[in-house]
Design an enzyme around this catalytic site. Structure first.
Site, PDB file in Angstrom:
ATOM      1  N   CYS A   3       0.794  -1.099   0.183  1.00 54.64           N
ATOM      2  CA  CYS A   3      -0.086   0.002  -0.085  1.00 54.64           C
ATOM      3  C   CYS A   3       1.025   1.265   0.066  1.00 54.64           C
ATOM      4  O   CYS A   3       1.825   1.452   0.937  1.00 54.64           O
ATOM      5  CB  CYS A   3      -0.961  -0.192   1.302  1.00 54.64           C
ATOM      6  N   CYS A   6       0.537   3.338   2.973  1.00 54.27           N
ATOM      7  CA  CYS A   6       1.191   2.984   4.365  1.00 54.27           C
ATOM      8  C   CYS A   6       2.602   3.239   4.224  1.00 54.27           C
ATOM      9  O   CYS A   6       3.177   3.695   5.377  1.00 54.27           O
ATOM     10  CB  CYS A   6       1.007   1.323   4.297  1.00 54.27           C
ATOM     11  N   ASP A  29       0.193  16.307  -1.272  1.00 57.38           N
ATOM     12  CA  ASP A  29      -0.202  15.612  -2.443  1.00 57.38           C
ATOM     13  C   ASP A  29       0.912  15.866  -3.359  1.00 57.38           C
ATOM     14  O   ASP A  29       1.057  17.162  -3.762  1.00 57.38           O
ATOM     15  CB  ASP A  29      -1.780  15.992  -2.874  1.00 57.38           C
ATOM     16  N   HIS A  45      -3.487   0.358   8.346  1.00 57.38           N
ATOM     17  CA  HIS A  45      -4.227   0.252   7.024  1.00 57.38           C
ATOM     18  C   HIS A  45      -5.634  -0.089   7.265  1.00 57.38           C
ATOM     19  O   HIS A  45      -6.104  -0.950   7.836  1.00 57.38           O
ATOM     20  CB  HIS A  45      -3.634  -0.670   6.215  1.00 57.38           C
ATOM     21  N   ASN A  86     -13.488  10.287  -0.145  1.00 57.99           N
ATOM     22  CA  ASN A  86     -13.907   9.425  -1.174  1.00 57.99           C
ATOM     23  C   ASN A  86     -13.849   8.011  -0.560  1.00 57.99           C
ATOM     24  O   ASN A  86     -12.864   7.494  -0.255  1.00 57.99           O
ATOM     25  CB  ASN A  86     -13.148   9.768  -2.547  1.00 57.99           C
ATOM     26  N   GLY A  92     -15.577   7.738  -5.653  1.00 57.23           N
ATOM     27  CA  GLY A  92     -14.402   8.255  -6.367  1.00 57.23           C
ATOM     28  C   GLY A  92     -12.822   7.645  -5.636  1.00 57.23           C
ATOM     29  O   GLY A  92     -11.926   8.507  -6.161  1.00 57.23           O
ATOM     30  N   HIS A  97      -6.830   3.080   0.803  1.00 56.09           N
ATOM     31  CA  HIS A  97      -6.341   3.302   2.039  1.00 56.09           C
ATOM     32  C   HIS A  97      -7.086   4.735   2.497  1.00 56.09           C
ATOM     33  O   HIS A  97      -7.051   5.601   1.813  1.00 56.09           O
ATOM     34  CB  HIS A  97      -5.033   3.590   2.201  1.00 56.09           C
ATOM     35  N   HIS A  99      -8.330   7.956   3.314  1.00 50.54           N
ATOM     36  CA  HIS A  99      -7.419   9.086   3.141  1.00 50.54           C
ATOM     37  C   HIS A  99      -8.470  10.287   3.128  1.00 50.54           C
ATOM     38  O   HIS A  99      -9.555  10.336   2.558  1.00 50.54           O
ATOM     39  CB  HIS A  99      -6.385   9.277   2.113  1.00 50.54           C
ATOM     40  N   HIS A 101      -8.584  14.252   1.928  1.00 50.38           N
ATOM     41  CA  HIS A 101      -8.099  15.278   1.035  1.00 50.38           C
ATOM     42  C   HIS A 101      -8.288  16.704   1.910  1.00 50.38           C
ATOM     43  O   HIS A 101      -9.354  16.978   2.084  1.00 50.38           O
ATOM     44  CB  HIS A 101      -8.546  15.460  -0.427  1.00 50.38           C
TER      45      HIS A 101
END
Length: 114
Positions: A3, A6, A29, A45, A86, A92, A97, A99, A101
């Site tokens: 991953c 991870c 990002d 994870h 998402n 989307g 994993h 996350h 934004h």
């Protein structure tokens, strides 16, 4: 496990880390969509929100605490920001994993673009 998040969160791959504690990591990002675009992830994870047991849901509060700290640290708390998670293919999600934004640095408008 192979991953990417991870590996980034746990320091196996170098990244522009902006926040880290025992449970959460946050890094810029690589393909930002706003002037400030930070990914906030748990170090453990979980594929998505649906993968977190009800007994482990405190990790979501940990992530949100980290987001508040980052907003203060990076200086955009007062002007505002957007948090996006998402969940699943139709939501989307592109990386399996969980996350968030964290977007800031300019006025944001539409929530759904298509």
């Amino acid at each position: 496990m192979d991953c990417i998040f991870c590996k980034l969160a746990n320091g196996e791959i170098p990244t522009d880390m902006v926040y880290e504690d025992e449970k959460v990591a946050a890094f810029r990002d690589m393909n930002p969509v706003t002037p400030v675009h930070i990914l906030v992830v748990p170090k453990k994870h979980y594929a998505s929100l649906e993968d977190i047991s009800y007994e482990e849901m405190d990790i979501i509060a940990d992530i949100h605490r980290a987001i508040r700290k980052i907003a203060d640290q990076e200086g955009f708390a007062k002007d505002g920001y957007r948090i996006i998670n998402n969940c699943g293919k139709d939501g989307g999600q592109e990386v399996d994993h969980i996350h968030y934004h964290l977007l800031a640095g300019k006025p944001l408008t539409k929530l759904v673009t298509d």
